[in-house]
Scaffold this active site. Structure first.
Site, PDB file in Angstrom:
ATOM      1  N   SER A  50       0.863  -1.186   0.000  1.00  0.00           N
ATOM      2  CA  SER A  50       0.000   0.000   0.000  1.00  0.00           C
ATOM      3  C   SER A  50       0.897   1.234   0.000  1.00  0.00           C
ATOM      4  CB  SER A  50      -0.905   0.005   1.241  1.00  0.00           C
ATOM      5  OG  SER A  50      -0.110   0.232   2.399  1.00  0.00           O
ATOM      6  N   ASP A  85      -0.702  -1.631  -4.152  1.00  0.00           N
ATOM      7  CA  ASP A  85      -2.081  -1.931  -3.754  1.00  0.00           C
ATOM      8  C   ASP A  85      -2.848  -0.613  -3.569  1.00  0.00           C
ATOM      9  OD1 ASP A  85      -4.212  -3.545  -2.883  1.00  0.00           O
ATOM     10  OD2 ASP A  85      -3.594  -3.383  -0.778  1.00  0.00           O
ATOM     11  N   HIS A  86      -4.000  -0.483  -4.214  1.00  0.00           N
ATOM     12  CA  HIS A  86      -4.839   0.726  -4.107  1.00  0.00           C
ATOM     13  C   HIS A  86      -4.051   2.011  -4.360  1.00  0.00           C
ATOM     14  CE1 HIS A  86      -8.495  -1.254  -2.810  1.00  0.00           C
ATOM     15  NE2 HIS A  86      -7.745  -2.011  -2.041  1.00  0.00           N
ATOM     16  N   GLY A 210      -9.670 -10.429   1.426  1.00  0.00           N
ATOM     17  CA  GLY A 210      -9.664 -11.902   1.459  1.00  0.00           C
ATOM     18  C   GLY A 210      -9.511 -12.510   2.846  1.00  0.00           C
TER      19      GLY A 210
HETATM   20  P1  13P Z   1      -7.827  -7.691   4.133  1.00  0.00           P
HETATM   21  O1  13P Z   1      -6.995  -6.809   5.003  1.00  0.00           O
HETATM   22  O2  13P Z   1      -9.242  -7.705   4.545  1.00  0.00           O
HETATM   23  O3  13P Z   1      -7.246  -9.057   4.008  1.00  0.00           O
HETATM   24  O4  13P Z   1      -7.819  -7.030   2.673  1.00  0.00           O
HETATM   25  C1  13P Z   1      -6.626  -6.909   1.994  1.00  0.00           C
HETATM   26  C2  13P Z   1      -6.825  -6.227   0.700  1.00  0.00           C
HETATM   27  O5  13P Z   1      -7.836  -6.363   0.041  1.00  0.00           O
HETATM   28  C3  13P Z   1      -5.739  -5.375   0.203  1.00  0.00           C
HETATM   29  O6  13P Z   1      -6.078  -4.702  -0.956  1.00  0.00           O
END
Ligand code: 13P
Length: 288
Positions: A50, A85-86, A210
């Site tokens: 992230s 991520d994101h 997940g």
């Molecule tokens: P969780 O923290 O719920 O496992 O989600 C992780 C996620 O989707 C990162 O993009």
């Protein structure tokens, strides 16, 4: 093997009806434990970073260097992608420059037109360098890096429009949320997932949040086009539990157990075991 783009591993998973895990990394220990777990499971893996985790690790360039060095030192043989991520628009560009092999541009909070325009630009830049791209339609609920979005069900037609841009895999809200699922969670919305899968015509889909989704639901989602599952919270929970147990067992008697290499080891071992278990559950074990 060097770090790779995620396109091939995700396409193989889509064709083979399993899901590649994305495990988020936060520090050196996480990098090592996740890589060890995936090597043990013989699973391809995407290491999710992230923007907050990138800052914590002193920048994306440092993350790439750490991952490469640990990867080489451990002699990892399974395919590994390092994935933003994101990501924001600027963050995605920065990661492309820093040596990431995959990026997510999350434009789900923009209106569709702006999401499409920005996604298109990131896809063009990334693809010109052989880097895979994930985009998102419809916010994923819960809290990620301090940013809270309301869970929503993505619109299948909007998903089709973003899929057509040539994105490699697509995240779409189907009732999933980041973090711990509430006791009264309604579960994944398979009707909506089916509509999305049909609308995107074979584009691999990504299941965020997940951690804590019952494995039967993950399996069903895989039959409806999900080829990547993101996990972050679950690893934090097993790490914290093992560390707490180590401290409560009084292993730090005489102050000796506070050496961080000892203190963090039970948590890292717990991550390795959890990673192996999840690779088996997602069907990615023995696929590398
Ligand atoms: P969780 O923290 O719920 O496992 O989600 C992780 C996620 O989707 C990162 O993009």
């Amino acid at each position: 093997m060097t770090l790779v783009s995620a396109t091939e591993m995700i396409n193989k998973a889509h064709a083979g009806h399993y899901a590649v895990p994305q495990f988020n990394i936060n520090n050196l220990e996480w990098i090592k434990a996740v890589l060890e777990g995936c090597e043990k499971a013989k699973s391809p893996v995407m290491l999710g970073v992230s923007e907050g985790a990138g800052k914590y690790m002193y920048g994306f360039k440092n993350v790439v260097d750490m991952v490469r060095n640990v990867h080489d030192k451990l002699g990892i043989t399974v395919p590994v992608a390092i994935h933003l991520d994101h990501g924001t628009f600027e963050g995605a560009k920065e990661c492309i420059e820093a040596g990431f092999t995959s990026v997510m541009f999350d434009g789900s909070h923009y209106d569709l037109e702006e999401n499409i325009q920005k996604s298109k630009e990131i896809i063009e830049i990334a693809h010109s360098k052989g880097i895979s791209v994930e985009c998102e339609v419809g916010g994923i609920g819960g809290t990620e890096d301090g940013v809270t979005s309301n869970g929503e069900l993505a619109d299948p037609q909007e998903c089709a429009q973003v899929a057509e841009l040539g994105v490699d895999f697509l995240a779409a809200g189907i009732g999933n949320i980041h973090g711990i699922y509430p006791a009264d969670w309604a579960g994944l919305n398979f009707d909506r997932l089916k509509e999305i899968d049909e609308a995107v015509q074979g584009k691999p889909l990504v299941l965020h949040g997940g951690s804590g989704i019952p494995f039967e639901q993950v399996h069903k989602a895989i039959t409806l086009g999900v080829s990547k599952v993101n996990v972050n919270t679950e690893l934090q929970l097993v790490f914290a539990k093992a560390t707490r147990e180590y401290i409560e067992a009084g292993k730090d008697k005489e102050g000796k157990g506070f050496d961080p290499r000892k203190l963090l080891k039970p948590g890292c071992d717990a991550i390795v075991n959890q990673v192996v278990e999840m690779c088996k559950a997602f069907g990615s074990a023995d696929q590398a």
